[in-house]
Enzyme design. Sequence first.
Site: not given
Length: 549
Positions: A405, A439
Amino acid sequence: MTSPGPAVQQPANDESDQVVDGVGTGDGSSTIAANGGTAAIRPGAASSAVAAASAAASVSPPPTSIATLTQLRVGCHVWVHKDGETRLAELLSIVPRKGQPTFYVHYQEFNKRLDEWIKPDRLDLSQPVQWPRPEKPKKGPPGAVSKDTPLSKDRKNRRVRPSKHNKAHPAVKGKENLPKEDKEEDIAVKEETATREDSIDATPDLSQVSEAPAANKDADLMDLDQTHPQMIDSQDDSLFSREEEIKKLRTSGSMTQNVAEVARVRNFMLIQFGKHEIEPWYFSPYPIELTEEDCLHICEFCLSYFGTIKQFQRHRVKCTLQHPPGNEIYRDASVSFFEIDGRRQHTWCRNLCLISKLFLDHKTLYYDVDPFLFYCMTVKDELGHHLIGYFSKEKESADQYNVACILTLPQYQRHGYGRLLIAFSYELSKKEGKLGSPEKPLSDLGLMSYRAYWSDTLTELLIDCYPETRDITIDELATRTSMTTQDILHTLQTLNMLKYYKGQHIICLTNSVIEHNELMKKKRRRRIDPSKLLWKPPVFTPAQLRFAW
């Protein structure tokens, strides 16, 4: 410069082929062309065909009328005063706060981030209100059982368990061996579910685009700030139109994974973070008792949150923390980086995730922080280290992700800090001797930032190291940059730099790529100095990698 490997070709977009050519009446009696084609109608079905055509053409606009404040309800469209003009907005929620109703609105044709809570004095009730269309009851075949009856529920439960008849005939799958009533009922349930899901969020979502194959749908998302459309070949102008991309980002929000109704309604109108007052973008699961307050006060050092200014001021007198509670692993003249272990600093990392949830709609992690490391970027003044942004990464990633993140706080955006965070994550990957990638899926702003970084990093390496990079391969580029070969190939395809020449693929530096690289060099940018990074890859035991369930 050559690149060994199989041919890399960009497939054509298949969405143009998905066109509805006709609409059937449901009983197989007639077929009507919906796109201007001819209609083949059986003699005995003329009346039903005319009725179907007239019903499809008579789509009436939503009813409008002048309304009072007490008559407003969720789903209607009203005119709202915004920035000196009136804009049409949809009411998503009505909540009483401190004795008066407060409305949560979504402005039509604007990004979901601009949704906000407003007070009644901003509503323009002198203009007609558009009321939502009433839902039409679904008509089933004669003798069909309602979906709410116990018999219908029993059929659903019975349908889940495979019967012996299904096992004996494996070639018959799905609803082929169901009774006719169950087939029709199942279709009706699916239609109702699709209608309900469409009504949950009227804002289009980019998650379907970013999760698609890179060569097909990811090509529709170009960087608006740093990527240059003139690099795209003329034959691909229809796929990479700058105007269309601006419209997409303007009318669609970040990727949503929580489809609950409460998650689409922002629960705070304002937060105070240090000396900045910020309007949040999305919902964040703070304690519900704090949502009654007009402003949420957050300490910029320990990230504790308070509902009133008096509580916040009393805390600031007692708070002694002046930097993130971790090890400082990098410092230069402008920024510092701190490494925080989620297992050792539970409360601080959870509070950080709660803050990031205010600006990342797709973020789901905000409690289990044990298997993550947090790298926070700060600027220092006489008061201490002020948080700019951060990125988190798994302590052990099975997919070799180097970022889980990433966020730059809104007050520091468009100053080059996001690019600095991305560059620092790749410097850590170089120290580890691994290839890394963020990600997936990425949010829309995250995808823009990463594509800009990938483009500039590759073009700078190829141009500045020429002629050393004359015969460089894709694998060598990946080793030098710590980027995965998939990200490199996708970036070269996007910039139209991958050509097929004499039986092999070559990397071609076009004039537009060279001109853009010279233009970016003239801009003064912050850069990461690898010599100032004092860090060794941490090693963890299996017990330290588990979630804290």
